[in-house]
Design a protein around this motif. Structure first.
Motif, PDB file in Angstrom:
ATOM      1  N   UNK A  25       0.810  -1.223   0.000  1.00 17.40           N
ATOM      2  CA  UNK A  25       0.000   0.000   0.000  1.00 17.40           C
ATOM      3  C   UNK A  25       0.840   1.268   0.000  1.00 17.40           C
ATOM      4  N   UNK A  26       2.088   1.165  -0.440  1.00 14.33           N
ATOM      5  CA  UNK A  26       2.927   2.363  -0.541  1.00 14.33           C
ATOM      6  C   UNK A  26       2.296   3.336  -1.538  1.00 14.33           C
ATOM      7  N   UNK A  27       2.234   4.598  -1.158  1.00 10.52           N
ATOM      8  CA  UNK A  27       1.654   5.605  -2.030  1.00 10.52           C
ATOM      9  C   UNK A  27       0.147   5.577  -2.093  1.00 10.52           C
ATOM     10  N   UNK A  28      -0.479   4.979  -1.064  1.00  9.34           N
ATOM     11  CA  UNK A  28      -1.942   4.831  -1.083  1.00  9.34           C
ATOM     12  C   UNK A  28      -2.658   5.958  -0.342  1.00  9.34           C
ATOM     13  N   UNK A  29      -1.931   7.010   0.015  1.00 11.37           N
ATOM     14  CA  UNK A  29      -2.535   8.081   0.819  1.00 11.37           C
ATOM     15  C   UNK A  29      -3.727   8.754   0.181  1.00 11.37           C
ATOM     16  N   UNK A  30      -3.839   8.692  -1.136  1.00 14.06           N
ATOM     17  CA  UNK A  30      -4.995   9.306  -1.794  1.00 14.06           C
ATOM     18  C   UNK A  30      -6.292   8.568  -1.484  1.00 14.06           C
ATOM     19  N   UNK A  31      -6.177   7.297  -1.022  1.00 13.66           N
ATOM     20  CA  UNK A  31      -7.380   6.492  -0.775  1.00 13.66           C
ATOM     21  C   UNK A  31      -7.404   5.854   0.598  1.00 13.66           C
ATOM     22  N   UNK A  32      -6.310   5.901   1.329  1.00 18.72           N
ATOM     23  CA  UNK A  32      -6.228   5.296   2.660  1.00 18.72           C
ATOM     24  C   UNK A  32      -5.759   6.358   3.641  1.00 18.72           C
ATOM     25  N   UNK A  33      -6.591   6.704   4.586  1.00 23.42           N
ATOM     26  CA  UNK A  33      -6.276   7.735   5.566  1.00 23.42           C
ATOM     27  C   UNK A  33      -6.258   7.136   6.968  1.00 23.42           C
ATOM     28  N   UNK A  34      -5.267   7.511   7.758  1.00 23.48           N
ATOM     29  CA  UNK A  34      -5.126   7.004   9.120  1.00 23.48           C
ATOM     30  C   UNK A  34      -5.682   8.012  10.113  1.00 23.48           C
ATOM     31  N   UNK A  35      -6.422   7.506  11.093  1.00 16.62           N
ATOM     32  CA  UNK A  35      -7.012   8.344  12.141  1.00 16.62           C
ATOM     33  C   UNK A  35      -6.708   7.709  13.486  1.00 16.62           C
ATOM     34  N   UNK A  36      -6.260   8.504  14.437  1.00 15.83           N
ATOM     35  CA  UNK A  36      -6.015   7.996  15.783  1.00 15.83           C
ATOM     36  C   UNK A  36      -7.327   7.630  16.451  1.00 15.83           C
ATOM     37  N   UNK A  37      -7.304   6.544  17.191  1.00 18.31           N
ATOM     38  CA  UNK A  37      -8.515   6.096  17.881  1.00 18.31           C
ATOM     39  C   UNK A  37      -9.050   7.191  18.799  1.00 18.31           C
ATOM     40  N   UNK A  38     -10.334   7.477  18.692  1.00 20.96           N
ATOM     41  CA  UNK A  38     -10.970   8.454  19.564  1.00 20.96           C
ATOM     42  C   UNK A  38     -10.806   9.900  19.130  1.00 20.96           C
ATOM     43  N   UNK A  39     -10.085  10.161  18.042  1.00 22.90           N
ATOM     44  CA  UNK A  39      -9.871  11.541  17.587  1.00 22.90           C
ATOM     45  C   UNK A  39     -10.966  11.901  16.592  1.00 22.90           C
TER      46      UNK A  39
END
Length: 346
Positions: free
Chosen positions: A283-297
């Motif tokens: 998934x390298x370079x997948x930032x256009x479709x995969x976003x990370x969110x911290x739990x509870x934020x």
């Protein structure tokens, strides 16, 4: 060269309880047979009744640990997919070993704890397969397995997710506009309620596919009470409605657990962007479709969802991220692992 004979074994109760495991077994069987491997799913009562060259076991607790030991005692190579929970770490592995020693010394016996059973199965296996890097790390750190013995082979994604028709789910559920989707066990740990409340501030409906354990029924009732939430209940993994739901959603939100990695892969295969932390390879370079969110934020979740809704990625580009997880590619990787295990045993 003779055809390789492979027996596939899983606890039937676990396979019945977890649709993903049942689907994995069937898809693995189909992929191997398509590659010319003589593969069969065997029963737990007599897993070695028919001759085979190798046993591939899915799971590592009792009674599967005993089956691994029996096969090893007969010099039959075992490839083990332990399907470990992501919570295992160096610290709790160390605590489990200390607890086993202390309890065993106090009672003058060898304690056959769940940890001990899993570690014994891992020790007897010729090769261990992790579904993702997080599981590989857990296997090596918590159970002290040599990293050279562990390979990462992700679960495959069925072609029906790549080809899913979004209109089937929309028509069945009478949904016209945009919505977010969560799939999996409904529980406070997975966090559907917090996600629903956050998305309500964006006026974005949430569809939840999954069931709750009896202890979490009150949580499910509270989730259902929200006007912006639609709970469909569980869908069988092979149900076309599940693939259609992924394709119809505007965004998929991963529950708060690594175990949802395959749901993320299925969402991406359907062309739907993902909010979460999928532990998938490639998934390298997948930032256009995969976003990370911290739990509870909640604020971060709102920002990431808003960004994807404002500028949705092209669905064909999203699908391309997981094309390497089709079952033919995964089957080829499994056969390579089987050959390595057989070579190690010879």
């Amino acid at each position: 060269m003779s055809t390789m004979r492979v027996a596939l074994l899983a606890d039937p109760l676990q396979a019945e309880r977890h649709g993903g495991l049942r689907a994995q077994l069937r898809a693995t069987l189909g992929a191997l047979q398509a590659l010319g491997i003589e593969a069969a799913i065997v029963g737990l009562a007599r897993p070695l009744a028919d001759p085979c060259d190798l046993l591939h076991v899915f799971g590592s607790g009792e009674p599967l640990a005993r089956a691994v030991e029996d096969a090893a005692s007969q010099a039959l190579p075992v490839v083990l997919s332990p399907r470990l929970a992501p919570g295992w770490s160096r610290a709790n592995g160390s605590r489990a070993r200390v607890a086993d020693r202390v309890f065993g010394n106090r009672n003058d016996c060898d304690l056959d704890s769940g940890y001990a059973q899993i570690r014994r199965a891992l020790g007897h296996a010729a090769l261990v397969l992790a579904q993702h890097e997080a599981e590989r790390h857990a296997i090596c750190e918590a159970f002290l397995v040599d990293p050279a013995k562990v390979r990462v082979v992700p679960n495959g994604v069925s072609a029906r997710f790549f080809d899913a028709d979004p209109e089937l789910f929309r028509a069945r559920q009478h949904i016209l506009g945009r919505f977010a989707l969560m799939v999996g066990r409904v529980s406070p740990y997975a966090g559907q309620l917090a996600v629903a409340r956050t998305l309500a501030e964006l006026a974005l409906p949430l569809v939840v596919i999954g069931e709750a354990r009896e202890r979490d029924c009150a949580y499910l009732d509270e989730l259902r009470s929200l006007r912006t939430v639609s709970c469909t209940g569980p869908l069988r993994h092979e149900d076309p409605l599940l693939a259609s739901a992924y394709a119809a959603a505007s965004v998929f939100v991963q529950g708060a657990h690594v175990a949802g990695a395959m749901a993320c892969a299925e969402a991406l295969a359907a062309g739907t962007p993902v909010i979460g932390a999928p532990t998938l390879p490639g998934l390298a370079g997948a930032g256009f479709a995969v976003r990370t969110v911290d739990r509870g934020d909640g604020e971060m979740l709102k920002r990431q969802v808003s960004g994807l809704l404002a500028a949705p990625p092209r669905r064909d580009a999203v699908r391309a991220l997981v094309r390497h997880l089709d079952w033919n590619t995964v089957g080829i990787a499994l056969v390579a692992c089987y050959r390595a295990a057989l070579a190690k045993a010879s």
